[in-house]
Write a protein that holds these residues in place. Structure first.
Motif, mmCIF file in Angstrom:
data_model
loop_
_atom_site.group_PDB
_atom_site.id
_atom_site.type_symbol
_atom_site.label_atom_id
_atom_site.label_comp_id
_atom_site.label_asym_id
_atom_site.label_seq_id
_atom_site.Cartn_x
_atom_site.Cartn_y
_atom_site.Cartn_z
ATOM 1 N N VAL A 69 0.826 -1.211 0.000
ATOM 2 C CA VAL A 69 0.000 0.000 0.000
ATOM 3 C C VAL A 69 0.862 1.264 0.000
ATOM 4 O O VAL A 69 0.344 2.362 -0.159
ATOM 5 N N LEU A 70 2.172 1.089 0.171
ATOM 6 C CA LEU A 70 3.072 2.242 0.072
ATOM 7 C C LEU A 70 3.392 2.574 -1.383
ATOM 8 O O LEU A 70 3.991 3.609 -1.669
ATOM 9 N N ASP A 71 2.994 1.702 -2.296
ATOM 10 C CA ASP A 71 3.229 1.904 -3.729
ATOM 11 C C ASP A 71 1.945 2.446 -4.376
ATOM 12 O O ASP A 71 1.110 1.695 -4.890
ATOM 13 N N TYR A 183 -13.281 -1.090 14.961
ATOM 14 C CA TYR A 183 -13.420 -2.469 15.433
ATOM 15 C C TYR A 183 -12.923 -2.598 16.867
ATOM 16 O O TYR A 183 -11.860 -2.068 17.222
ATOM 17 N N PRO A 184 -13.642 -3.405 17.647
ATOM 18 C CA PRO A 184 -13.082 -3.858 18.925
ATOM 19 C C PRO A 184 -12.025 -4.935 18.631
ATOM 20 O O PRO A 184 -11.769 -5.243 17.456
ATOM 21 N N GLY A 185 -11.451 -5.557 19.648
ATOM 22 C CA GLY A 185 -10.555 -6.691 19.422
ATOM 23 C C GLY A 185 -11.364 -7.817 18.782
ATOM 24 O O GLY A 185 -12.434 -8.168 19.278
ATOM 25 N N LEU A 186 -10.843 -8.367 17.694
ATOM 26 C CA LEU A 186 -11.631 -9.370 16.961
ATOM 27 C C LEU A 186 -11.125 -10.772 17.273
ATOM 28 O O LEU A 186 -9.924 -11.026 17.318
ATOM 29 N N VAL A 187 -12.087 -11.662 17.466
ATOM 30 C CA VAL A 187 -11.777 -13.038 17.824
ATOM 31 C C VAL A 187 -12.192 -13.924 16.650
ATOM 32 O O VAL A 187 -13.357 -13.940 16.267
HETATM 33 P P1 NAD Z 1 -3.345 -8.251 10.287
HETATM 34 O O1 NAD Z 1 -2.082 -7.772 10.883
HETATM 35 O O2 NAD Z 1 -3.826 -9.601 10.621
HETATM 36 O O3 NAD Z 1 -3.278 -8.130 8.701
HETATM 37 C C1 NAD Z 1 -2.745 -6.993 8.082
HETATM 38 C C2 NAD Z 1 -2.186 -7.395 6.739
HETATM 39 O O4 NAD Z 1 -1.602 -6.238 6.167
HETATM 40 C C3 NAD Z 1 -1.098 -8.478 6.817
HETATM 41 O O5 NAD Z 1 -1.437 -9.575 6.003
HETATM 42 C C4 NAD Z 1 0.154 -7.780 6.324
HETATM 43 O O6 NAD Z 1 0.999 -8.614 5.540
HETATM 44 C C5 NAD Z 1 -0.446 -6.664 5.468
HETATM 45 N N1 NAD Z 1 0.455 -5.530 5.280
HETATM 46 C C6 NAD Z 1 1.328 -4.990 6.153
HETATM 47 N N2 NAD Z 1 1.998 -3.992 5.569
HETATM 48 C C7 NAD Z 1 1.537 -3.894 4.298
HETATM 49 C C8 NAD Z 1 1.836 -3.062 3.198
HETATM 50 N N3 NAD Z 1 2.789 -2.122 3.253
HETATM 51 N N4 NAD Z 1 1.144 -3.231 2.051
HETATM 52 C C9 NAD Z 1 0.201 -4.197 1.955
HETATM 53 N N5 NAD Z 1 -0.110 -5.048 2.955
HETATM 54 C C10 NAD Z 1 0.559 -4.882 4.119
HETATM 55 O O7 NAD Z 1 -4.458 -7.151 10.633
HETATM 56 P P2 NAD Z 1 -6.045 -7.343 10.736
HETATM 57 O O8 NAD Z 1 -6.335 -7.798 12.110
HETATM 58 O O9 NAD Z 1 -6.547 -8.137 9.595
HETATM 59 O O10 NAD Z 1 -6.500 -5.825 10.636
HETATM 60 C C11 NAD Z 1 -7.030 -5.269 9.463
HETATM 61 C C12 NAD Z 1 -7.467 -3.849 9.775
HETATM 62 O O11 NAD Z 1 -8.433 -3.840 10.836
HETATM 63 C C13 NAD Z 1 -6.343 -2.918 10.234
HETATM 64 O O12 NAD Z 1 -6.587 -1.626 9.743
HETATM 65 C C14 NAD Z 1 -6.484 -2.908 11.744
HETATM 66 O O13 NAD Z 1 -5.993 -1.709 12.300
HETATM 67 C C15 NAD Z 1 -7.993 -2.990 11.884
HETATM 68 N N6 NAD Z 1 -8.395 -3.522 13.185
HETATM 69 C C16 NAD Z 1 -8.198 -4.835 13.484
HETATM 70 C C17 NAD Z 1 -8.624 -5.314 14.715
HETATM 71 C C18 NAD Z 1 -8.441 -6.747 15.104
HETATM 72 O O14 NAD Z 1 -8.703 -7.109 16.264
HETATM 73 N N7 NAD Z 1 -8.023 -7.633 14.197
HETATM 74 C C19 NAD Z 1 -9.227 -4.452 15.636
HETATM 75 C C20 NAD Z 1 -9.368 -3.104 15.312
HETATM 76 C C21 NAD Z 1 -8.978 -2.652 14.053
#
Ligand code: NAD
Ligand code: AKB
Length: 328
Positions: A69-71, A183-187
């Motif tokens: 996503v930085l590209d 989102y809250p903490g997801l399980v």
């Molecule tokens: P995760 O860490 O499981 O997955 C994130 C993914 O992003 C990973 O597969 C990683 O490889 C990828 N990633 C990292 N850097 C990247 C980059 N530069 N370009 C492309 N991909 C990249 O996270 P998640 O739990 O699936 O969370 C997804 C979203 O939901 C995030 O925005 C997170 O902040 C938000 N969120 C998640 C939770 C939770 O409990 N899971 C709670 C609140 C918010």
């Protein structure tokens, strides 16, 4: 001879109807892509991530693009080539990893969000970009209101607050329809949790079933807002299905309430179902992040504006997790 030529601006490109998911191999993406493909057809949902996981089903079952996503240019090219109309932007660095490397957290979370919104502006895309309960800091009430002050003490929380602000800015200035949920903490059980503070609520199930024991990295009284993944995916899709006119000023980050439990209550609930399960509580640095977040959230805005209501309580979530992990 033509006197005038109409040069199509990037915004005039007709939006496609395909869906691009960033960070698709992570905890939420693993469930969300499956659900989106069931709804829209496998070929219409392009999974993308910065890494490849040879064993992950997305790499074989449907379209996958290796994309950071930085590209920004690479993202724009994928959107145009694949005729994308909506981005579900999940790529991020979560709290525990983010506090270890705040610079990376800033670059990926804020830089990635900016690239997604720029791409959306230039190609008339809709965007879903999640926020987090980490936007709240210790000064928010333990039942955090939608409009509680956002004074996070973690870098991760700051990046999520900035993400919400960017979404509001691109809506106000360029009409980009970007929606989000705190989102809250997801399980969940299909993919491991990705480096967050709330990961204990996932890890505990795997440890209980594999070893009968878990060493929990937050204290027993730590109470946080949590949600079972099926509710989170449904909330995501319901928000994206909601008519734009029904959404108010919380569009970039709705509070959604799921379940609020302490780490001890979770361990007790698992012990009631798995004979002999024991849990030790050995708090580490992540305790401070958890302590800075609310116990639960008030989600009246989500209820009123798009009809949100969670279905899973603690018992239903624990049953679903144990059954799913055991049978898979
Ligand atoms: P995760 O860490 O499981 O997955 C994130 C993914 O992003 C990973 O597969 C990683 O490889 C990828 N990633 C990292 N850097 C990247 C980059 N530069 N370009 C492309 N991909 C990249 O996270 P998640 O739990 O699936 O969370 C997804 C979203 O939901 C995030 O925005 C997170 O902040 C938000 N969120 C998640 C939770 C939770 O409990 N899971 C709670 C609140 C918010
Ligand atoms: C984390 O713990 O970092 C995430 C979140 C609550 O945003 N699960």
């Amino acid at each position: 001879m033509f006197k005038y030529r109409l040069i199509p601006s990037p915004r005039m490109a007709p939006p496609g109807d395909k869906i691009l998911v960033t960070g698709a191999l992570g905890q939420i993406g693993t469930d969300l892509v499956e659900e989106l493909r069931a709804r829209h057809g496998t070929d219409n949902v392009i999974a993308s991530d910065v890494r490849e996981m040879p064993e992950h089903p997305f790499l074989e079952d449907g379209p996958f693009r290796l994309l950071s996503v930085l590209d920004g240019d690479g993202m724009d090219a994928v959107v145009r080539e694949d005729e994308v109309g909506t981005i579900y932007h999940l790529a991020a660095i979560l709290s525990a990893t983010g506090e270890k490397d705040p610079d990376l957290c800033q670059r990926v979370n804020v830089g990635g969000m900016t690239n997604v919104l720029e791409t959306a502006m230039n190609n008339d895309l809709r965007v879903y970009a999640p926020s987090s309960i980490a936007v709240f800091g210790p000064d928010a009430s333990k039942i955090a209101a939608q409009n509680s002050p956002l004074n996070p003490t973690t870098t991760y929380g700051e990046t999520k607050r900035t993400g919400e602000a960017l979404a509001r800015e691109y809506l106000a200035n360029f009409g980009v329809d970007c929606r989000g949920i705190r989102y809250p903490g997801l399980v969940s059980w299909k993919a491991p949790a990705g480096g967050g503070t709330t990961d204990y609520a996932v890890e505990i199930f795997h440890a209980a079933l594999e070893k009968g024991h878990y060493e929990c990295f937050v204290g027993p009284d730590t109470r946080l807002p949590m949600m079972y993944i099926d509710d989170a995916i449904r909330a995501t899709l319901e928000l994206m299905d909601a008519p734009a006119e029904s959404l108010g000023s919380s569009r970039a980050g709705y509070n959604v309430s799921g379940i609020s439990f302490s780490a001890l209550e979770l361990a007790d609930s698992i012990a009631e179902r798995i004979d002999g399960f024991t849990c030790d509580f050995v708090p580490d640095g992540r305790q401070a992040y958890a302590d800075s977040w609310p116990d639960t959230v008030d989600d009246s805005a989500a209820q009123e504006e798009w009809g949100w209501k969670a279905e899973y309580d603690l018992d239903a979530m624990v049953d679903a997790m144990i059954e799913s992990i055991s049978s898979n």
